[in-house]
Design a protein around this motif. Structure first.
Motif, PDB file in Angstrom:
ATOM      1  N   PHE A  12       0.845  -1.177   0.000  1.00  0.00           N
ATOM      2  CA  PHE A  12       0.000   0.000   0.000  1.00  0.00           C
ATOM      3  C   PHE A  12       0.883   1.230   0.000  1.00  0.00           C
ATOM      4  O   PHE A  12       2.088   1.153   0.205  1.00  0.00           O
ATOM      5  CB  PHE A  12      -0.998   0.021   1.175  1.00  0.00           C
ATOM      6  CG  PHE A  12      -0.369   0.147   2.532  1.00  0.00           C
ATOM      7  CD1 PHE A  12      -0.154   1.389   3.101  1.00  0.00           C
ATOM      8  CD2 PHE A  12      -0.015  -0.984   3.255  1.00  0.00           C
ATOM      9  CE1 PHE A  12       0.411   1.504   4.359  1.00  0.00           C
ATOM     10  CE2 PHE A  12       0.549  -0.876   4.510  1.00  0.00           C
ATOM     11  CZ  PHE A  12       0.765   0.360   5.062  1.00  0.00           C
ATOM     12  N   LYS A  13       0.252   2.357  -0.217  1.00  0.00           N
ATOM     13  CA  LYS A  13       0.972   3.624  -0.240  1.00  0.00           C
ATOM     14  C   LYS A  13       0.740   4.342   1.076  1.00  0.00           C
ATOM     15  O   LYS A  13      -0.400   4.554   1.488  1.00  0.00           O
ATOM     16  CB  LYS A  13       0.509   4.500  -1.404  1.00  0.00           C
ATOM     17  CG  LYS A  13       1.293   5.777  -1.541  1.00  0.00           C
ATOM     18  CD  LYS A  13       0.880   6.528  -2.791  1.00  0.00           C
ATOM     19  CE  LYS A  13       1.769   7.749  -2.990  1.00  0.00           C
ATOM     20  NZ  LYS A  13       1.427   8.447  -4.229  1.00  0.00           N
ATOM     21  N   LEU A  14       1.823   4.728   1.713  1.00  0.00           N
ATOM     22  CA  LEU A  14       1.779   5.513   2.943  1.00  0.00           C
ATOM     23  C   LEU A  14       2.084   6.960   2.570  1.00  0.00           C
ATOM     24  O   LEU A  14       3.111   7.240   1.949  1.00  0.00           O
ATOM     25  CB  LEU A  14       2.822   4.997   3.937  1.00  0.00           C
ATOM     26  CG  LEU A  14       2.949   5.757   5.244  1.00  0.00           C
ATOM     27  CD1 LEU A  14       1.676   5.580   6.065  1.00  0.00           C
ATOM     28  CD2 LEU A  14       4.146   5.251   6.026  1.00  0.00           C
ATOM     29  N   ASN A  15       1.170   7.878   2.904  1.00  0.00           N
ATOM     30  CA  ASN A  15       1.355   9.302   2.615  1.00  0.00           C
ATOM     31  C   ASN A  15       1.677  10.045   3.901  1.00  0.00           C
ATOM     32  O   ASN A  15       0.884  10.035   4.835  1.00  0.00           O
ATOM     33  CB  ASN A  15       0.094   9.891   1.978  1.00  0.00           C
ATOM     34  CG  ASN A  15      -0.078   9.447   0.555  1.00  0.00           C
ATOM     35  OD1 ASN A  15       0.861   9.487  -0.227  1.00  0.00           O
ATOM     36  ND2 ASN A  15      -1.272   9.006   0.211  1.00  0.00           N
ATOM     37  N   LEU A  16       2.822  10.674   3.940  1.00  0.00           N
ATOM     38  CA  LEU A  16       3.243  11.479   5.087  1.00  0.00           C
ATOM     39  C   LEU A  16       3.012  12.951   4.747  1.00  0.00           C
ATOM     40  O   LEU A  16       3.561  13.460   3.766  1.00  0.00           O
ATOM     41  CB  LEU A  16       4.725  11.250   5.385  1.00  0.00           C
ATOM     42  CG  LEU A  16       5.150   9.800   5.623  1.00  0.00           C
ATOM     43  CD1 LEU A  16       6.661   9.687   5.645  1.00  0.00           C
ATOM     44  CD2 LEU A  16       4.546   9.294   6.905  1.00  0.00           C
ATOM     45  N   ARG A  38      10.830   0.465   9.188  1.00  0.00           N
ATOM     46  CA  ARG A  38      10.892   1.644  10.060  1.00  0.00           C
ATOM     47  C   ARG A  38      10.987   2.900   9.199  1.00  0.00           C
ATOM     48  O   ARG A  38      11.761   2.960   8.246  1.00  0.00           O
ATOM     49  CB  ARG A  38      12.120   1.601  10.974  1.00  0.00           C
ATOM     50  CG  ARG A  38      12.174   0.420  11.898  1.00  0.00           C
ATOM     51  CD  ARG A  38      11.223   0.648  13.077  1.00  0.00           C
ATOM     52  NE  ARG A  38      11.339  -0.409  14.045  1.00  0.00           N
ATOM     53  CZ  ARG A  38      10.510  -1.441  14.140  1.00  0.00           C
ATOM     54  NH1 ARG A  38       9.513  -1.545  13.314  1.00  0.00           N
ATOM     55  NH2 ARG A  38      10.674  -2.352  15.063  1.00  0.00           N
ATOM     56  N   ILE A  39      10.223   3.916   9.598  1.00  0.00           N
ATOM     57  CA  ILE A  39      10.260   5.211   8.917  1.00  0.00           C
ATOM     58  C   ILE A  39      10.699   6.242   9.929  1.00  0.00           C
ATOM     59  O   ILE A  39      10.211   6.272  11.060  1.00  0.00           O
ATOM     60  CB  ILE A  39       8.881   5.591   8.358  1.00  0.00           C
ATOM     61  CG1 ILE A  39       8.473   4.606   7.278  1.00  0.00           C
ATOM     62  CG2 ILE A  39       8.893   7.013   7.807  1.00  0.00           C
ATOM     63  CD1 ILE A  39       7.061   4.790   6.802  1.00  0.00           C
ATOM     64  N   LYS A  40      11.627   7.087   9.508  1.00  0.00           N
ATOM     65  CA  LYS A  40      12.079   8.187  10.357  1.00  0.00           C
ATOM     66  C   LYS A  40      11.996   9.467   9.533  1.00  0.00           C
ATOM     67  O   LYS A  40      12.455   9.511   8.391  1.00  0.00           O
ATOM     68  CB  LYS A  40      13.517   7.940  10.823  1.00  0.00           C
ATOM     69  CG  LYS A  40      14.080   9.066  11.676  1.00  0.00           C
ATOM     70  CD  LYS A  40      15.414   8.659  12.290  1.00  0.00           C
ATOM     71  CE  LYS A  40      16.550   9.333  11.612  1.00  0.00           C
ATOM     72  NZ  LYS A  40      17.843   9.104  12.249  1.00  0.00           N
ATOM     73  N   VAL A  41      11.373  10.495  10.122  1.00  0.00           N
ATOM     74  CA  VAL A  41      11.299  11.803   9.478  1.00  0.00           C
ATOM     75  C   VAL A  41      12.108  12.779  10.321  1.00  0.00           C
ATOM     76  O   VAL A  41      11.897  12.877  11.533  1.00  0.00           O
ATOM     77  CB  VAL A  41       9.837  12.294   9.351  1.00  0.00           C
ATOM     78  CG1 VAL A  41       9.794  13.651   8.667  1.00  0.00           C
ATOM     79  CG2 VAL A  41       8.981  11.285   8.599  1.00  0.00           C
ATOM     80  N   VAL A  42      13.052  13.467   9.686  1.00  0.00           N
ATOM     81  CA  VAL A  42      13.895  14.447  10.365  1.00  0.00           C
ATOM     82  C   VAL A  42      13.541  15.825   9.807  1.00  0.00           C
ATOM     83  O   VAL A  42      13.665  16.061   8.603  1.00  0.00           O
ATOM     84  CB  VAL A  42      15.396  14.145  10.142  1.00  0.00           C
ATOM     85  CG1 VAL A  42      16.260  15.200  10.809  1.00  0.00           C
ATOM     86  CG2 VAL A  42      15.735  12.756  10.639  1.00  0.00           C
ATOM     87  N   PHE A  43      13.076  16.688  10.700  1.00  0.00           N
ATOM     88  CA  PHE A  43      12.709  18.037  10.284  1.00  0.00           C
ATOM     89  C   PHE A  43      13.845  19.000  10.573  1.00  0.00           C
ATOM     90  O   PHE A  43      14.522  18.893  11.582  1.00  0.00           O
ATOM     91  CB  PHE A  43      11.453  18.512  11.032  1.00  0.00           C
ATOM     92  CG  PHE A  43      10.223  17.759  10.656  1.00  0.00           C
ATOM     93  CD1 PHE A  43       9.608  17.966   9.430  1.00  0.00           C
ATOM     94  CD2 PHE A  43       9.665  16.834  11.515  1.00  0.00           C
ATOM     95  CE1 PHE A  43       8.467  17.276   9.080  1.00  0.00           C
ATOM     96  CE2 PHE A  43       8.522  16.140  11.174  1.00  0.00           C
ATOM     97  CZ  PHE A  43       7.921  16.357   9.951  1.00  0.00           C
TER      98      PHE A  43
END
Length: 146
Positions: free
Chosen positions: A11-15, A54-59
């Motif tokens: 599936f598609k994960l939208n962040l 695992r997903i990591k988002v760095v702002f």
């Protein structure tokens, strides 16, 4: 984020990348995604997902301005998503273009910022930390030359 499934699922994960998210980075299983990430848009990842993914988002937090809709010379200063308040009793008027104000802001510590305007120094703190101080959140730029 952990996705729990008994079998692999595609599936598609939208962040959603917030409006202040310029310079954000997304990592999937420790590997940086090489596609551009645009603020105020969705960053989609479509794949067959496993329980161990695992997903990591760095702002990246940057200084930015938000101007008033009816007057582009009246602005508030933000650090990432955080509204900064000037600890100052008088109306703040700068004789420079609004965006040039950002070049003169520095970070003092985790919750304190300093704006140096031609020798005048203004303390700025996150608005949510303001309690009994006299403060303002808007400043005006005028009488500047292009």
């Amino acid at each position: 984020m952990t996705i729990k499934a008994k079998k692999r699922v595609r599936f598609k994960l939208n962040l959603l990348m917030p409006e202040w998210a310029d310079g954000a980075e997304v990592y999937l299983n420790g590997i940086k995604e090489d596609r551009p990430i645009l603020a105020s848009t969705y960053f989609g990842i479509e794949r067959e997902w496993k329980n161990t993914d695992r997903i990591k988002v760095v702002f990246s937090y940057n200084f930015r301005l938000k101007t008033m809709p009816d007057d582009k010379n009246v602005f508030a200063v933000y650090y990432g998503p955080t509204l900064l308040a000037f600890e100052h009793a008088a109306e703040l008027i700068f004789r420079k273009q609004p965006l040039s104000v950002l070049k003169h802001i520095s970070r003092v510590d985790a919750d304190t910022f300093m704006l140096n305007d031609d020798g005048k120094k203004y303390i700025m703190r996150p608005f949510y930390l303001i309690d009994d101080q006299i403060y303002g959140v808007y400043a005006t730029a005028r009488d500047y030359k292009l």
